[in-house]
Design an enzyme around this catalytic site. Structure first.
Site, short mmCIF file in Angstrom:
data_model
loop_
_atom_site.label_atom_id
_atom_site.label_comp_id
_atom_site.label_asym_id
_atom_site.label_seq_id
_atom_site.Cartn_x
_atom_site.Cartn_y
_atom_site.Cartn_z
CD1 TRP A 1 -42.56 -61.30 1.66
CD2 TRP A 1 -44.60 -60.73 1.11
NE1 TRP A 1 -42.77 -62.24 1.34
CE2 TRP A 1 -44.73 -61.75 1.36
CE3 TRP A 1 -45.97 -59.91 1.91
CZ2 TRP A 1 -45.38 -63.18 1.52
CZ3 TRP A 1 -47.14 -61.53 1.21
CH2 TRP A 1 -46.95 -62.65 1.44
CG HIS B 1 -46.43 -64.03 9.30
ND1 HIS B 1 -46.52 -62.89 10.44
CD2 HIS B 1 -48.12 -63.25 9.24
CE1 HIS B 1 -47.26 -62.30 10.48
NE2 HIS B 1 -48.47 -61.56 10.06
CG HIS C 1 -53.60 -68.98 -0.62
ND1 HIS C 1 -52.85 -68.35 -0.64
CD2 HIS C 1 -52.38 -69.95 0.68
CE1 HIS C 1 -50.98 -68.47 -0.48
NE2 HIS C 1 -51.27 -68.71 0.55
N PRO D 1 -46.39 -73.56 3.44
CG PRO D 1 -46.80 -71.70 5.07
CD PRO D 1 -46.41 -73.84 5.45
CG HIS E 1 -50.02 -67.11 4.37
ND1 HIS E 1 -48.44 -66.71 4.37
CD2 HIS E 1 -50.24 -67.65 3.19
CE1 HIS E 1 -48.29 -67.62 3.83
NE2 HIS E 1 -48.89 -68.22 2.80
CG HIS F 1 -50.41 -72.90 0.23
ND1 HIS F 1 -50.02 -71.69 -0.60
CD2 HIS F 1 -51.21 -73.66 -0.22
CE1 HIS F 1 -50.41 -71.77 -1.73
NE2 HIS F 1 -51.68 -72.71 -2.18
P1 M7G Z 1 -47.04 -69.37 0.52
O1 M7G Z 1 -48.12 -70.24 0.56
O2 M7G Z 1 -46.65 -69.06 1.46
O3 M7G Z 1 -46.68 -70.05 -0.61
O4 M7G Z 1 -48.27 -68.25 -0.28
P2 M7G Z 1 -46.56 -69.65 -2.23
O5 M7G Z 1 -45.73 -68.46 -3.02
O6 M7G Z 1 -45.52 -71.07 -2.68
O7 M7G Z 1 -47.93 -69.96 -2.57
C1 M7G Z 1 -47.50 -67.07 -0.25
C2 M7G Z 1 -48.52 -66.04 -1.01
O8 M7G Z 1 -47.90 -64.63 -1.16
C3 M7G Z 1 -48.31 -66.64 -1.98
O9 M7G Z 1 -49.91 -66.37 -2.93
C4 M7G Z 1 -47.28 -65.36 -2.57
O10 M7G Z 1 -48.14 -65.13 -4.10
C5 M7G Z 1 -48.26 -63.72 -1.73
N1 M7G Z 1 -46.91 -63.14 -2.01
C6 M7G Z 1 -45.75 -62.93 -2.37
N2 M7G Z 1 -44.86 -62.04 -1.75
C7 M7G Z 1 -43.52 -61.76 -1.98
C8 M7G Z 1 -45.98 -60.76 -1.60
C9 M7G Z 1 -45.87 -59.94 -2.00
O11 M7G Z 1 -44.94 -58.92 -1.69
N3 M7G Z 1 -47.47 -58.92 -1.58
C10 M7G Z 1 -48.19 -59.44 -1.60
N4 M7G Z 1 -49.08 -59.00 -1.73
N5 M7G Z 1 -48.16 -60.83 -2.13
C11 M7G Z 1 -47.41 -61.11 -2.07
#
Ligand code: M7G
Length: 310
Positions: free
Chosen positions: A151, A251, A255, A247, A253, A244
């Protein structure tokens, strides 16, 4: 059509039809509790019933419109002093007005195993990840069992969510894409929640950040916050940007959320402020290479088994 689980409901009386008090409930297990929302989740059985039930008790919020009456009848609210220190006093009071004592009670009966599992808390462990633990256990485990990043690639190469991109800087080192997080509806300002996905595919997480990444992080801090401020009218000092650790997705990212929004994952030990990270890297380029990073892991996370936590 009969509602799910209610076939022939004209004949069958349920627990809910006759329940007038909950004194006949025997608690088998506390599934979960949440001190902040003042809730407790229980599994148990009601007298005369074979099948289990889930009962959720939650103290009701104070009724704002009635709050003046809490203090009106002085003798009604008994006060016990817990302690006094200088100008600070703590007391417990016991109002007898039902306006202030209600407990919201949710009963799920008959509860299936799925209901019980849904409310059950999983045990968590606190991990102190040294650089050695990361190198020898965490990294190999993630390389083998990490979540798919398809994604993320789709966003970076514009094959998904291209129309949702709020800002893009295509520089190979300092570049990133800013777009609404999956969890945000894209319009409610109070719950504003966006995601910055960096273009550099070689940075897995906070652990990989070094002094050379400061320009990337400063670029995100200035351009992403400025864009959010312009597009959504939320000033920079009302936004919070953080990583985070750990995470879910490996990759890099960032927040970014509205300051008042209690987003999931902002608890102590998980969120690392972008500004703090920049400060640490300025003080020492290898800060995150040598740091012991603390976080919690659920017992159902396969990394917990890899770390021998049980
Ligand atoms: P994380 O800290 O890796 O994981 O953050 P967490 O979900 O435990 O916080 C990944 C972030 O990417 C999260 O806030 C998800 O809501 C967001 N996210 C995940 N996916 C699969 C997608 C997506 O397909 N599109 C978008 N726009 N955000 C996503």
């Amino acid at each position: 059509m009969a509602a799910e689980g209610q076939e022939g409901s004209a004949e069958v009386r349920t627990l809910h039809d006759d329940l007038t008090h909950i004194g006949g409930f025997s608690v088998t297990r506390v599934l979960n509790e949440d001190v902040r929302s003042k809730s407790i989740f229980l599994e148990g059985t009601f007298e005369g019933q074979e099948k289990p039930a889930v009962v959720i008790l939650q103290k009701k919020p104070f009724p704002r419109d009635e709050i003046a009456s809490y203090f009106r009848h002085r003798s009604d609210v008994l006060v016990e002093k817990t302690f006094v220190n200088d100008i600070y006093g703590q007391y417990v009071s016991y109002p007898d007005d039902i306006c202030f004592t209600g407990v919201q009670t949710t009963i799920i009966h008959p509860a299936t195993e799925k209901h019980i599992a849904k409310y059950e808390v999983h045990k968590s462990f606190f991990v102190e990840e040294t650089p050695e633990i990361y190198r020898d256990i965490v990294l190999p485990h993630l390389q083998e069992r990490g979540f798919s990043l398809q994604w993320v690639s789709n966003i970076l190469d514009h094959t998904a969510e291209a129309e949702r991109i709020v800002f893009e800087d295509s520089d190979p080192e300092k570049g990133f894409i800013l777009l609404p997080d999956l969890k945000w509806d894209g319009t409610t300002l109070q719950t504003l929640y966006l995601l910055v996905i960096v273009r550099d595919t070689g940075i897995r997480s906070l652990r990989d950040l070094r002094g050379k990444h400061i320009p990337l992080l400063e670029n995100i801090l200035s351009k992403a916050s400025e864009t959010i401020s312009e597009k959504y009218g939320l000033p920079r000092n009302c936004q919070i940007a953080y990583f985070h650790y750990r995470p879910t997705f490996e990759h890099l990212h960032v927040h970014i959320k509205a300051i008042g929004f209690d987003a999931p994952g902002t608890q102590v030990g998980r969120a690392h402020l972008l500004t703090d990270v920049i400060t640490n890297l300025k003080a020492s380029s290898d800060y995150y290479a040598g740091a012991t990073l603390g976080y919690t892991l659920s017992e159902v996370d396969s990394l917990a088994s890899a770390l021998g936590l049980h």
